[in-house]
Design a protein around this motif. Sequence first.
Motif, PDB file in Angstrom:
ATOM      1  N   ASN A 699      12.061   5.513 -12.939  1.00  0.00           N
ATOM      2  CA  ASN A 699      10.814   5.230 -12.917  1.00  0.00           C
ATOM      3  C   ASN A 699       9.878   6.194 -11.920  1.00  0.00           C
ATOM      4  OD1 ASN A 699      12.181   4.361 -10.679  1.00  0.00           O
ATOM      5  ND2 ASN A 699      11.034   2.276 -10.394  1.00  0.00           N
ATOM      6  N   ILE A 700      10.378   7.284 -11.554  1.00  0.00           N
ATOM      7  CA  ILE A 700       9.580   8.130 -10.785  1.00  0.00           C
ATOM      8  C   ILE A 700       9.197   9.500 -11.573  1.00  0.00           C
ATOM      9  CG2 ILE A 700      10.577   7.712  -8.744  1.00  0.00           C
ATOM     10  CD1 ILE A 700      12.474   9.800  -9.043  1.00  0.00           C
ATOM     11  N   GLU A 701       8.417   9.985 -11.045  1.00  0.00           N
ATOM     12  CA  GLU A 701       7.827  11.210 -11.819  1.00  0.00           C
ATOM     13  C   GLU A 701       8.661  12.292 -12.548  1.00  0.00           C
ATOM     14  OE1 GLU A 701       4.406  14.898 -10.765  1.00  0.00           O
ATOM     15  OE2 GLU A 701       6.255  15.133  -9.880  1.00  0.00           O
ATOM     16  N   GLY A 702       9.827  12.631 -11.862  1.00  0.00           N
ATOM     17  CA  GLY A 702      10.618  13.440 -12.436  1.00  0.00           C
ATOM     18  C   GLY A 702      10.811  14.904 -12.238  1.00  0.00           C
ATOM     19  N   SER A 703      10.284  14.986 -11.037  1.00  0.00           N
ATOM     20  CA  SER A 703      10.469  16.526 -10.462  1.00  0.00           C
ATOM     21  C   SER A 703      10.644  16.674  -9.106  1.00  0.00           C
ATOM     22  CB  SER A 703       9.438  17.448 -10.729  1.00  0.00           C
ATOM     23  OG  SER A 703       8.215  16.964 -10.279  1.00  0.00           O
ATOM     24  N   VAL A 704      11.075  17.456  -8.388  1.00  0.00           N
ATOM     25  CA  VAL A 704      11.473  17.716  -6.919  1.00  0.00           C
ATOM     26  C   VAL A 704      10.581  18.977  -6.659  1.00  0.00           C
ATOM     27  CG1 VAL A 704      12.742  18.210  -5.025  1.00  0.00           C
ATOM     28  CG2 VAL A 704      13.301  16.342  -6.651  1.00  0.00           C
ATOM     29  N   ARG A 705       9.727  18.906  -5.556  1.00  0.00           N
ATOM     30  CA  ARG A 705       9.124  20.247  -5.438  1.00  0.00           C
ATOM     31  C   ARG A 705       9.263  20.333  -3.904  1.00  0.00           C
ATOM     32  NH1 ARG A 705       3.409  19.427  -8.873  1.00  0.00           N
ATOM     33  NH2 ARG A 705       4.283  18.310 -10.755  1.00  0.00           N
ATOM     34  N   ILE A 706       9.659  21.610  -3.602  1.00  0.00           N
ATOM     35  CA  ILE A 706       9.979  22.051  -2.275  1.00  0.00           C
ATOM     36  C   ILE A 706       9.245  23.295  -1.796  1.00  0.00           C
ATOM     37  CG2 ILE A 706      11.960  22.837  -0.552  1.00  0.00           C
ATOM     38  CD1 ILE A 706      13.721  21.420  -2.512  1.00  0.00           C
ATOM     39  N   TRP A 707       8.630  23.499  -0.619  1.00  0.00           N
ATOM     40  CA  TRP A 707       7.659  24.485  -0.514  1.00  0.00           C
ATOM     41  C   TRP A 707       7.576  24.700   1.121  1.00  0.00           C
ATOM     42  CZ3 TRP A 707       6.330  19.411  -1.567  1.00  0.00           C
ATOM     43  CH2 TRP A 707       5.451  19.043  -0.465  1.00  0.00           C
ATOM     44  N   THR A 708       7.098  25.818   1.497  1.00  0.00           N
ATOM     45  CA  THR A 708       6.788  26.211   2.806  1.00  0.00           C
ATOM     46  C   THR A 708       5.494  26.929   2.560  1.00  0.00           C
ATOM     47  OG1 THR A 708       7.411  27.051   4.964  1.00  0.00           O
ATOM     48  CG2 THR A 708       8.054  28.441   3.122  1.00  0.00           C
ATOM     49  N   HIS A 709       4.652  27.353   3.636  1.00  0.00           N
ATOM     50  CA  HIS A 709       3.649  27.995   3.556  1.00  0.00           C
ATOM     51  C   HIS A 709       3.794  29.479   3.879  1.00  0.00           C
ATOM     52  CE1 HIS A 709       3.080  27.703   7.720  1.00  0.00           C
ATOM     53  NE2 HIS A 709       3.073  26.151   7.757  1.00  0.00           N
ATOM     54  N   GLY A 710       3.041  30.208   3.277  1.00  0.00           N
ATOM     55  CA  GLY A 710       2.967  31.858   3.761  1.00  0.00           C
ATOM     56  C   GLY A 710       2.013  32.011   4.696  1.00  0.00           C
ATOM     57  N   LEU A 711       0.932  31.213   4.821  1.00  0.00           N
ATOM     58  CA  LEU A 711      -0.167  31.709   5.796  1.00  0.00           C
ATOM     59  C   LEU A 711      -0.014  30.350   6.775  1.00  0.00           C
ATOM     60  CD1 LEU A 711      -2.902  32.625   3.502  1.00  0.00           C
ATOM     61  CD2 LEU A 711      -1.449  34.272   4.741  1.00  0.00           C
ATOM     62  N   LEU A 712      -0.639  30.731   8.131  1.00  0.00           N
ATOM     63  CA  LEU A 712      -0.687  29.443   8.953  1.00  0.00           C
ATOM     64  C   LEU A 712      -1.691  28.584   8.415  1.00  0.00           C
ATOM     65  CD1 LEU A 712      -0.761  31.875  12.181  1.00  0.00           C
ATOM     66  CD2 LEU A 712       1.191  30.573  11.091  1.00  0.00           C
ATOM     67  N   PRO A 713      -1.637  27.555   9.116  1.00  0.00           N
ATOM     68  CA  PRO A 713      -2.754  26.428   8.568  1.00  0.00           C
ATOM     69  C   PRO A 713      -4.066  26.680   9.130  1.00  0.00           C
ATOM     70  CG  PRO A 713      -0.741  25.370   9.815  1.00  0.00           C
ATOM     71  CD  PRO A 713      -0.599  26.907  10.028  1.00  0.00           C
ATOM     72  N   ASP A 714      -4.960  26.312   7.956  1.00  0.00           N
ATOM     73  CA  ASP A 714      -6.216  26.326   8.228  1.00  0.00           C
ATOM     74  C   ASP A 714      -7.063  25.220   8.298  1.00  0.00           C
ATOM     75  OD1 ASP A 714      -9.226  26.907   7.777  1.00  0.00           O
ATOM     76  OD2 ASP A 714      -8.780  28.147   5.885  1.00  0.00           O
ATOM     77  N   VAL A 715      -7.721  25.006   9.651  1.00  0.00           N
ATOM     78  CA  VAL A 715      -8.337  23.825   9.987  1.00  0.00           C
ATOM     79  C   VAL A 715      -9.544  23.414   8.780  1.00  0.00           C
ATOM     80  CG1 VAL A 715      -8.046  24.274  12.415  1.00  0.00           C
ATOM     81  CG2 VAL A 715     -10.236  25.296  11.232  1.00  0.00           C
TER      82      VAL A 715
END
Length: 746
Positions: A699-715
Amino acid sequence: MRGATGGTNNIINGNTIPNAFNNTLFASIAVGANQDKDYRIENLGISNLTLTGVPRVQISGTHAADFTVFTQPIATITSGNNSVFVIRFSPSAGGVRNATVTIINNDSDEAPYTFAIQGGGLAPDINIVGNGNQVVSGSTIPDLNNHTNFGNANVTAGTKLRSFFIINLGGDILDITGVTISGTNAADFTITGMPSATVGLNNSTTLEITFDPSALGLREALVTITNNVPGKSPYTFAISGVGIDFDECVIGGSSIFKTQTFEGAVGTNVLGYTVATALGANPPVITGGTAFGGSRTVVSNKFLNNNSLQVTGPYPSTFDPKAKVIVTFDVVDTSIYQDVSFNVNIGAYSTNGTQGLDVSDWVTIFISGDGGLTWSREAIVKGNSNAIWNVFGGGTTFTNPFKGLDIPYEIQPTASSVGNGTRLLTLTNLPQVAQLQVKIELDVDRNDEIWVIDNVQLRGRLPVPKTWNGVAWSGDGLPPTSVEKAIFAGNYNTSTHGNVTACECQINSPRIVTITDGNYIQSAGRIVNNGTLNVQNNGSLVQLDDYAVNTGNINLTRTANIRRLDYVYWSSPVASFPVLNISTGTPASNVFKWLPTIAGNFGNWTTTNEIMERGKGYIVRGPSSFTNTIQPFNAAFVGVPNNGIFTPTIERGGYTGGGYPSPTNPAITVTANDDNFNLLGNPYPSAIRALDFLTENTNIEGSVRIWTHGLLPDVAFNDPFTIISDTIIVRMITLYTTEQEQSVVR
């Protein structure tokens, strides 16, 4: 104190044995009927006797409500006078009904004055006991302690038999008119031993049920017993078991794990004991010697090796009540053993060849499963008209299962016999508990009669072990198989010595076991850690039995390569771990959990400092000491490793309408699906298969998504649902970031 009319004998202060001759023993009467008995308080002193209790005569105990002080005595009894009070017995149920009378007074050495009273209700009663523990009627949660939870059984080659004692402690015949099994998986449970149709007073019968699972996982059913006890028919209780497809431990032969031979031995396998006396008994002696046991004319040894525990009466002639010696053995943990049994050798001797042990001379065996809080009389060995027998040979043996009913087996030889008594008594099927305790009471009056006990043993069966000594495995030198228990008696490193697969694992103190990167130890059953168990980053501690209970902490490290402003999703693989301990260098204001709904709508982050819940995810920023340069961060989890099935609460809001502007960033549209998110985490000290997770949770979406960012956070981005464009889709569940900062999933 004495009975006033009828039974007028004295009532001794502290008396625990009700007697008709002093009015402390009421008759057995019909439920709802009543009987009165009166008692006389006598002042034999020279000063006034004052009864100071409120009320003056008080009743307490198990069935206190069945006894009422119908007439109270006067408050002050002058010297040489007396006052009478009356107790009315009206049983509310069948069986033996017990209570204690207490009279608080100003006597210098008999305050308070207490004595036991007892009556009987003429009605049947029904109670059920499994593994020495009560099975309550109407219980809906099966319990391993009373065997209503059958535990594991292999779906292809395993069954599990459980025995339940049906007890009638009432005052009339118990009729059992039917036993059925119903419910979702009733076909997996079979009645393989039907109880008797009738059960006499203070007696029992046995119900046997066999669990044979037809499928993997939890299997549940309901037992229904119809009977003739008002208010207890039907008697119902839930049962369950688990179908498994992995190997469990092969169990070895029975061996002694605790013993007392009274030879002065010391060590971890010695069963210690203490002694006490009552009613004027002589203290027991630990000695050898000879007396008349196997013959009236030739003496024989009173021991098996060199010594035994011997009890001789204090009186030159028969006396009632009998003097009593109480031998209480130390508490023992039997939870790791199977087929636990108790053995004791018993001898009955005479110092002159004429006397011997009589029907009123007893050796009583008590068993407790809770460290002595409650006791069950399991067996009484009696004499009979001067019977004698040796402790070391001849005689008879007696073997029967522990019942936990406080309805003892009673065994006695033929009258005046020689060599016909119970020399070896064995109780099987003792409880597998953390606090088993045995007590033996020896009653004898005459000083020419001797009870002897020797060679007390607790026996049990353990899984077949393979032991690592620091260099090699025991036996054939090969590692344990999936049906053998791994015992680490030396330091072990999986990089050097290899992965381990076993049915159970035990680490002895002070040994160190290390599971290195990419390696594993798989223990189908429980893990007992008395040493040190280190699980390095990407190492796995795998368990298969969802009901295995672990003991001892592990040290588990997980590593994330992050910058200071990176957030990492974490969940705890151990019990009772504080979330703030993940990164003590991170401000508490940067440690969050996800609230699935805010005011019934979409979710958001909130700070937390709680103990991490099993299966729940948390998000923690990098330490303040970190910079914008990526570096490894190590989280060290310390605690008992999690195991079992966890069902974290899943929530969502009630909004089902169209999209609307985000309240934190109107430029972003929030949809009805944006209140569906829950942050979960792997609760185990090992990796889990993502595909299996999806298969079990459809009963869940059915995918796992794993990530990290390549750029520093943007305010410029300020929204809990922001997804930066460099997300890497791996497999299965979607995970989201907080505000501008991205996340690394662990």
